[in-house]
Structures are given as structure tokens and as C-alpha cells.
Design a protein around this motif. Sequence first.
Motif, PDB file in Angstrom:
ATOM      1  N   ILE A  18       0.808  -1.180   0.097  1.00 45.73           N
ATOM      2  CA  ILE A  18      -0.041  -0.053   0.039  1.00 45.73           C
ATOM      3  C   ILE A  18       0.772   1.399   0.212  1.00 45.73           C
ATOM      4  CG2 ILE A  18      -1.739   1.235   1.341  1.00 45.73           C
ATOM      5  CD1 ILE A  18      -2.536  -1.494   2.637  1.00 45.73           C
ATOM      6  N   TYR A  19       0.675   2.009  -1.058  1.00 44.79           N
ATOM      7  CA  TYR A  19       1.416   3.257  -1.104  1.00 44.79           C
ATOM      8  C   TYR A  19       0.496   4.530  -1.089  1.00 44.79           C
ATOM      9  CZ  TYR A  19       5.190  -0.038  -3.070  1.00 44.79           C
ATOM     10  OH  TYR A  19       6.024  -0.865  -3.050  1.00 44.79           O
ATOM     11  N   LYS A  20       1.119   5.526  -0.289  1.00 42.52           N
ATOM     12  CA  LYS A  20       0.485   6.713  -0.039  1.00 42.52           C
ATOM     13  C   LYS A  20       1.418   7.910  -0.361  1.00 42.52           C
ATOM     14  CE  LYS A  20      -2.408   4.652   3.343  1.00 42.52           C
ATOM     15  NZ  LYS A  20      -3.164   4.624   4.812  1.00 42.52           N
ATOM     16  N   TRP A  21       0.967   8.795  -0.999  1.00 40.03           N
ATOM     17  CA  TRP A  21       1.440  10.231  -1.206  1.00 40.03           C
ATOM     18  C   TRP A  21       0.389  11.202  -1.404  1.00 40.03           C
ATOM     19  CZ3 TRP A  21       0.588   6.644  -4.599  1.00 40.03           C
ATOM     20  CH2 TRP A  21       0.118   6.896  -5.864  1.00 40.03           C
ATOM     21  N   ASN A  22       0.829  12.507  -0.669  1.00 38.36           N
ATOM     22  CA  ASN A  22      -0.274  13.560  -0.608  1.00 38.36           C
ATOM     23  C   ASN A  22      -1.393  12.944  -0.204  1.00 38.36           C
ATOM     24  OD1 ASN A  22       1.679  15.135  -1.711  1.00 38.36           O
ATOM     25  ND2 ASN A  22       1.030  15.260  -3.775  1.00 38.36           N
ATOM     26  N   ASN A  23      -2.674  12.840  -1.077  1.00 41.11           N
ATOM     27  CA  ASN A  23      -3.849  12.346  -0.619  1.00 41.11           C
ATOM     28  C   ASN A  23      -4.256  11.083  -1.429  1.00 41.11           C
ATOM     29  OD1 ASN A  23      -4.724  14.277   1.212  1.00 41.11           O
ATOM     30  ND2 ASN A  23      -5.092  15.674  -0.368  1.00 41.11           N
ATOM     31  N   SER A  24      -3.171  10.548  -2.051  1.00 39.51           N
ATOM     32  CA  SER A  24      -3.277   9.633  -3.031  1.00 39.51           C
ATOM     33  C   SER A  24      -2.903   8.241  -2.563  1.00 39.51           C
ATOM     34  CB  SER A  24      -2.340   9.642  -4.355  1.00 39.51           C
ATOM     35  OG  SER A  24      -2.741  10.872  -4.945  1.00 39.51           O
ATOM     36  N   VAL A  25      -3.638   6.971  -2.871  1.00 42.22           N
ATOM     37  CA  VAL A  25      -3.185   5.798  -2.592  1.00 42.22           C
ATOM     38  C   VAL A  25      -3.273   4.799  -3.656  1.00 42.22           C
ATOM     39  CG1 VAL A  25      -4.032   3.898  -0.783  1.00 42.22           C
ATOM     40  CG2 VAL A  25      -4.400   6.257  -0.166  1.00 42.22           C
ATOM     41  N   VAL A  26      -2.422   3.873  -3.639  1.00 38.99           N
ATOM     42  CA  VAL A  26      -2.301   2.727  -4.305  1.00 38.99           C
ATOM     43  C   VAL A  26      -2.247   1.276  -3.680  1.00 38.99           C
ATOM     44  CG1 VAL A  26      -0.864   1.439  -6.144  1.00 38.99           C
ATOM     45  CG2 VAL A  26      -1.652   3.835  -6.471  1.00 38.99           C
ATOM     46  N   VAL A  27      -3.023   0.371  -3.986  1.00 38.86           N
ATOM     47  CA  VAL A  27      -2.864  -0.822  -3.601  1.00 38.86           C
ATOM     48  C   VAL A  27      -2.261  -2.049  -4.648  1.00 38.86           C
ATOM     49  CG1 VAL A  27      -3.957  -2.941  -2.326  1.00 38.86           C
ATOM     50  CG2 VAL A  27      -4.516  -0.507  -1.772  1.00 38.86           C
ATOM     51  N   THR A  28      -1.078  -2.492  -4.347  1.00 41.83           N
ATOM     52  CA  THR A  28      -0.599  -3.284  -5.535  1.00 41.83           C
ATOM     53  C   THR A  28      -0.067  -4.513  -4.852  1.00 41.83           C
ATOM     54  OG1 THR A  28       0.913  -3.029  -7.401  1.00 41.83           O
ATOM     55  CG2 THR A  28       1.360  -2.060  -5.441  1.00 41.83           C
ATOM     56  N   ASP A  29       0.579  -5.418  -6.144  1.00 37.59           N
ATOM     57  CA  ASP A  29       1.206  -6.527  -5.918  1.00 37.59           C
ATOM     58  C   ASP A  29       2.688  -6.322  -5.832  1.00 37.59           C
ATOM     59  OD1 ASP A  29       0.573  -6.374  -8.461  1.00 37.59           O
ATOM     60  OD2 ASP A  29       0.808  -8.483  -8.824  1.00 37.59           O
ATOM     61  N   GLN A  30       2.997  -5.293  -6.414  1.00 37.95           N
ATOM     62  CA  GLN A  30       4.431  -4.797  -6.838  1.00 37.95           C
ATOM     63  C   GLN A  30       5.165  -4.196  -5.644  1.00 37.95           C
ATOM     64  OE1 GLN A  30       5.744  -5.496  -9.789  1.00 37.95           O
ATOM     65  NE2 GLN A  30       3.757  -6.281 -10.143  1.00 37.95           N
ATOM     66  N   SER A  31       6.408  -4.689  -5.374  1.00 35.65           N
ATOM     67  CA  SER A  31       6.984  -4.217  -3.919  1.00 35.65           C
ATOM     68  C   SER A  31       7.842  -2.668  -4.385  1.00 35.65           C
ATOM     69  CB  SER A  31       8.134  -5.283  -3.572  1.00 35.65           C
ATOM     70  OG  SER A  31       9.111  -5.597  -4.849  1.00 35.65           O
ATOM     71  N   TYR A  32       7.696  -2.233  -5.481  1.00 34.83           N
ATOM     72  CA  TYR A  32       8.234  -1.127  -6.022  1.00 34.83           C
ATOM     73  C   TYR A  32       7.062  -0.239  -6.797  1.00 34.83           C
ATOM     74  CZ  TYR A  32      10.581   2.907  -8.205  1.00 34.83           C
ATOM     75  OH  TYR A  32      10.943   4.101  -8.700  1.00 34.83           O
ATOM     76  N   TYR A  33       6.810   0.937  -6.497  1.00 37.10           N
ATOM     77  CA  TYR A  33       5.676   1.782  -7.414  1.00 37.10           C
ATOM     78  C   TYR A  33       6.217   3.346  -7.423  1.00 37.10           C
ATOM     79  CZ  TYR A  33       1.560   4.211  -8.995  1.00 37.10           C
ATOM     80  OH  TYR A  33       0.625   4.492  -9.469  1.00 37.10           O
ATOM     81  N   ASN A  34       6.565   3.647  -8.577  1.00 36.22           N
ATOM     82  CA  ASN A  34       6.808   5.080  -8.739  1.00 36.22           C
ATOM     83  C   ASN A  34       5.258   5.988  -9.248  1.00 36.22           C
ATOM     84  OD1 ASN A  34       7.849   7.562  -9.602  1.00 36.22           O
ATOM     85  ND2 ASN A  34       8.879   6.703 -11.355  1.00 36.22           N
TER      86      ASN A  34
END
Length: 246
Positions: A18-34
Motif C-alpha cells: 500500500i503506497y501513499k503520497w499526498n492524498n493518493s493511495v495505491v494498492v498493488t502486488d508490486q514491491s516498488y511503485y513510482n
Amino acid sequence: TLLYKRKVTSNFDGEDWIYKWNNSVVVTDQSYYNPRGMEELMLVFFFDYEPTPNNIIFDIGVDNGYEIQTFCEKAGPQGKVYAIEPNPECCRRLKKLQQILNLDNLVILECAVGENEKTMMLSNSTHSSIVGQIIDEDRSNHKEYFKVNQISFDKIIQQYEIKKIDYVKVNIEGYETNFLEGYKDLQPKVKNFCIGCHDFLSPPQKTFDTVKSWLIKNNYQINFYKNDKKLENWEKYYIYGKSKAE
């Protein structure tokens, strides 16, 4: 991140990243997300039409739904986003994202979209050219697949009593002509299409010319992606359709 030049927090909850930045969220199976990659992809999705509040949006071929938050924000509380994805693991992550962000205007449909109703198979191979592709039942010797239910777009429109469709993004790994075959009624008529064709794959899925012909035949003004840089190969096969006044 150094690439994004801003703080991105990450957390592995035992199932997903689960990646978070500012008010954004991504749920992924990837151990790296840009996040920059999705920002660039949104330029492709919204090149010919950018959704506005109260829009009814269909996102067909959502994968992990990196664009879903943006789509839901564009549609607003009075709009609706229908996210269609046959991969059960991706749908599970979409539901998690919906819960984290409280996306009340999101409807998740776990199915494939094709020419009719039947059971199909979805490739789960790690081979980059076939991952996420729908495979015919008679190719059941394929070792890595999910059995999935397929439904036509006309049937979905009927079941959910859709009265208007402002924007449809399609990215279904070479199955786009099958999707169009299941949209025979054209009621309601989609106002704006963004369709990613897959002629660039190896082996290629030759759909670009068929999609183009279908759009022209059904009275759409067509357009193609352009920017001020050299296009990536896959970007050349995005085609847009805007319904002409009838």
C-alpha cells in the motif's frame, strides 16, 4: 522517492503493498511503485476527453486500479465509476482500495467483457506479452489461468439500468474487438471512448484497424494520441472516439 522527488510511504500488510503520497493511495502486488508512471498514463487516458462531475465512467480492464482514485474524483459524488476486471486478485485489491479511500461512487464488477455470456479463462502467466489475456476454453492446456465469467457490455448496461455513459476506457490486452461485439445495442451510446489496442504485442493482437473501422461505422470522430516527445510503441495504438451529434 528520488525519481518522484517527493515522499511516498509504503506498507506491506501481509497480502499487498500500500503506497501513499499526498492524498493518493495505491494498492498493488508490486514491491516498488513510482507514481510518476501513472501520472504519465493519465495524460493518455484523458488526451481526448477529461471526465467532469456527474459523469458515468466505465473503466474496463482495471488491473490493480492505479487510475481508479482519479476517475472517482473526476466523477464526483453524483457520478459513478464502474470498474470491470476479471482477475480475482486485482478485484480483491480494488475492494481494499475502495475501503481505504471510502469510494462510495465506485462499483466493482469481477468479470470479463466480451461478445456474450460464457465461462472463459484469464491468463495469469508472468510472460509479459500474454499476462491478463482472455484465453479460449479449448486452450485449457494453458497451465496458469483463472476461470472467469464473461458478460456482454449490453447485458451490464441492462442489469445496472445505465441511462447515459460519458466515458469508457478500455485496456483488455487484445480483447477489445470482442468487447465491441458485445455492444450491439448502442443504447445508451457511449459519448467518449479511449481504447488501447495491442498490435504491438508479440505475437501481435491485430485489433487497431478493426476498432478504428467500428468507431467510424458507428459515427464517432476518431483521434490518436500525440505529445511533444517520441511516442512509446504502445502509445501509438491508443485510439479515441467522440460521438458525433445525431
